[in-house]
Design a protein around this motif. Structure first.
Motif, short mmCIF file in Angstrom:
data_model
loop_
_atom_site.label_atom_id
_atom_site.label_comp_id
_atom_site.label_asym_id
_atom_site.label_seq_id
_atom_site.Cartn_x
_atom_site.Cartn_y
_atom_site.Cartn_z
N GLY A 182 44.67 30.63 32.51
CA GLY A 182 45.14 31.92 31.70
C GLY A 182 44.29 33.26 31.64
O GLY A 182 43.15 33.18 31.99
N GLU A 183 44.75 34.46 31.10
CA GLU A 183 44.05 35.69 31.33
C GLU A 183 42.75 35.72 30.77
O GLU A 183 41.76 36.15 31.06
CB GLU A 183 44.77 36.64 30.71
CG GLU A 183 46.08 37.34 31.51
CD GLU A 183 46.48 38.50 31.17
OE1 GLU A 183 47.04 38.74 29.85
OE2 GLU A 183 46.10 39.61 31.79
N GLY A 184 42.52 34.82 29.48
CA GLY A 184 41.59 34.58 28.81
C GLY A 184 40.41 33.97 29.47
O GLY A 184 39.29 34.29 29.32
N ASP A 185 40.82 33.20 30.35
CA ASP A 185 39.39 32.40 31.28
C ASP A 185 39.14 33.49 32.46
O ASP A 185 37.86 33.32 32.74
CB ASP A 185 40.09 31.17 31.93
CG ASP A 185 40.18 30.25 31.01
OD1 ASP A 185 39.45 30.25 29.96
OD2 ASP A 185 41.01 29.10 31.17
N ILE A 186 39.91 34.29 32.66
CA ILE A 186 39.33 35.21 33.91
C ILE A 186 38.86 36.45 33.62
O ILE A 186 38.18 37.29 34.39
CB ILE A 186 40.40 35.39 35.23
CG1 ILE A 186 41.68 36.02 34.40
CG2 ILE A 186 41.01 33.84 35.51
CD1 ILE A 186 42.58 36.37 35.33
N ALA A 187 39.29 36.92 32.33
CA ALA A 187 38.92 38.31 31.73
C ALA A 187 37.55 38.64 32.00
O ALA A 187 37.26 39.87 32.31
CB ALA A 187 39.12 38.41 30.23
N GLY A 188 36.52 37.95 31.78
CA GLY A 188 35.18 38.13 31.83
C GLY A 188 34.62 38.44 33.43
O GLY A 188 34.37 39.69 33.64
N LEU A 190 36.74 39.27 35.87
CA LEU A 190 37.52 40.50 36.25
C LEU A 190 36.91 41.73 35.85
O LEU A 190 37.04 42.63 36.45
CB LEU A 190 38.95 40.04 35.79
CG LEU A 190 40.09 41.06 36.51
CD1 LEU A 190 40.02 40.77 38.07
CD2 LEU A 190 41.38 40.98 35.71
N ALA A 194 35.64 44.80 37.90
CA ALA A 194 36.35 46.14 37.78
C ALA A 194 35.39 47.21 37.38
O ALA A 194 35.18 48.29 37.88
CB ALA A 194 37.18 46.09 36.53
N MET A 202 42.20 47.46 38.98
CA MET A 202 42.42 45.74 38.97
C MET A 202 43.37 45.57 37.69
O MET A 202 42.95 46.11 36.60
CB MET A 202 41.25 45.02 38.88
CG MET A 202 40.31 45.30 39.87
SD MET A 202 38.77 44.35 39.93
CE MET A 202 37.70 45.36 41.04
N SER A 204 45.93 42.50 35.75
CA SER A 204 46.15 40.96 35.57
C SER A 204 47.37 40.81 34.93
O SER A 204 47.76 41.52 33.72
CB SER A 204 44.89 40.48 34.64
OG SER A 204 45.21 39.33 34.19
N PRO B 74 43.91 39.99 26.87
CA PRO B 74 42.39 40.01 26.76
C PRO B 74 41.75 40.41 27.88
O PRO B 74 40.27 40.59 27.77
CB PRO B 74 42.40 38.28 26.86
CG PRO B 74 43.40 38.02 27.79
CD PRO B 74 44.39 38.86 27.68
N THR B 75 42.34 41.37 28.83
CA THR B 75 41.38 41.65 29.93
C THR B 75 40.89 43.19 29.89
O THR B 75 41.52 43.68 28.92
CB THR B 75 42.30 41.59 31.43
OG1 THR B 75 43.37 42.22 31.24
CG2 THR B 75 42.53 39.89 31.63
N ASN B 114 37.21 32.43 23.67
CA ASN B 114 35.94 32.89 24.10
C ASN B 114 35.95 34.48 23.65
O ASN B 114 37.06 34.79 23.20
CB ASN B 114 35.69 32.84 25.65
CG ASN B 114 36.99 33.28 26.41
OD1 ASN B 114 37.99 34.06 25.90
ND2 ASN B 114 37.20 32.77 27.80
N ALA B 116 36.74 36.91 25.31
CA ALA B 116 37.80 37.77 26.03
C ALA B 116 39.18 37.79 25.18
O ALA B 116 39.54 38.63 24.68
CB ALA B 116 38.23 37.39 27.40
N ARG B 117 39.21 36.29 24.92
CA ARG B 117 40.54 36.08 23.97
C ARG B 117 40.10 36.43 22.55
O ARG B 117 41.32 37.08 22.07
CB ARG B 117 40.64 34.60 24.08
CG ARG B 117 41.13 33.83 25.08
CD ARG B 117 41.70 32.39 25.16
NE ARG B 117 42.39 31.91 26.46
CZ ARG B 117 41.50 31.37 27.33
NH1 ARG B 117 40.38 31.03 26.97
NH2 ARG B 117 42.25 31.26 28.53
#
Lengths: 241, 241
Positions: A182-188, A190, A194, A202, A204, B74-75, B114, B116-117
């Motif tokens: 999920g986006e919440g897992d990759i946001a950090g 990413l 950026a 970038m 998502s 969240p990104t 987390n 981000a979320r």
């Protein structure tokens, strides 16, 4: 040198009423990205004189190029050409070059060039015609505004006629990485990338998998293809399958 | 009383780069027409703080309702909520009511809430939450601006949550007449009808038949269904099959 900028103005009640799903914006966006022209804004307005003139003036002042679609046919709701002329304080009337194109076309097809069809030869002073290989009635460029038809096949053909005459920039290269998180897992991670590579864009885009869980498509864009590829690899290493 | 007016602001680089074809504009346009809310303008801008704030302020001042889509995930490129707060000079932070919704949702799905979320719980002061039955992270209404997600399934669900709370007007009725003549043939009579019935909106949309000849779909819209029908009949009599 930064890429030239562009805006698009879609003119037509049929889009705003939900009757028609716009196709021209999607087409133009793809073509301009390939040509290295940055599409920065799109506006959709109704067949309203005041709204069209205000939007054309605002966009023409803010961007290098403005592309319009819609409102240049023969019916009473086709008011785009007159609005563009008004926006730039130019006279508009049936012009001989445009009239000759229509005469030739309708002679071939055996159709009467009546008063309504002749409206399609109304072209502002100082405008340069844009060729229409589909149905002949031309578009035109006035100052930095390119006026084209709304019918998607005609719009596409006019864009093809016009594009070689415009100055482009470095085409954007983009690569997409599908990550099963999920986006919440990759946001950090990413966000950190950026910040590290401000010259890349970038994005998502989440999607939902059949099992109900979310995944993300990460799109990285930039004019330096090797760098785009390197950063995609780096991200791919951070999120192994 | 005239119908309430609306504008839409689509936020996202993915539309302007041609990567994604917009679906939310088409959906919202249809839903608002049914609800008797006149969608007058749509703007598409990139994930750029200055562009978003300027567009929100211009549209919120000009129309009764503004609907936004995109940029509330969240990104790092999800900056819409912060821009809306800035546009109205409001503070924004993680809000307890939104945080509680996310905590409950992620507890159920066994996902970590987390940092981000948690960004998805950033809601401006004085905003009213919009329910998100698909993925829980809420949208919000601040002043006359309704802020919703860009993922089409979530956007649709939020519009459904929101719509019953808005004042609508008289729904627009529309009828379409297919005429097997080019627009140039029907423009004269259609223009005369449009002048005779200024309370109706009449549009004409050409199409190309398999034999290469053009036909026209004439769409007449208005709040008086009986009148729309009468004028369609009248037009149909002028152009018998």
């Amino acid at each position: 040198m930064p890429n030239p900028t562009a805006a698009m103005l879609v003119i037509g009640d049929e889009i705003l009423s939900g009757r028609t799903r716009d196709a021209n914006m999607y087409h133009l966006a793809g073509v301009l990205t390939e040509a290295g022209i940055d599409l920065r804004e799109v506006r959709v307005v109704s067949d309203d004189r005041g709204a069209i003139i205000a939007a054309v003036q605002a966009l023409a002042a803010a961007f290098d190029n403005v592309f319009t679609s819609g409102g240049i046919g023969p019916t009473h709701d086709d008011i785009t050409a007159d609005c563009i002329a008004a926006a730039f304080n130019k006279k508009i009337d049936v012009r001989d070059d445009a009239r000759a194109i229509l005469e030739k076309h309708y002679a071939t097809t055996g159709t009467e060039l009546n008063a309504a069809r002749l409206r399609m030869a109304r072209i502002p002073d100082d405008a340069v015609l844009i060729e229409n290989p589909v149905s002949s009635a031309p578009g035109f460029t006035l100052e930095n505004v390119h006026v084209m038809a709304g019918v998607p096949s005609v719009f596409k053909a006019m864009v093809e006629s016009l594009l070689p005459t415009l100055s482009g920039g470095a085409p954007l290269v983009s690569e997409t990485l599908r990550i099963d998180r999920g986006e919440g897992d990759i946001a950090g991670p990413l966000g950190a990338l950026a910040a590290e590579y401000p010259m890349l864009s970038m994005g998502s885009y989440p999607f939902q998998k059949k099992n109900g869980k979310y995944g993300s498509n990460v799109v990285i864009r930039g004019t330096d293809g090797a760098l785009v590829h390197k950063v995609i690899e780096q991200l791919s290493t951070s999120f192994p399958k």
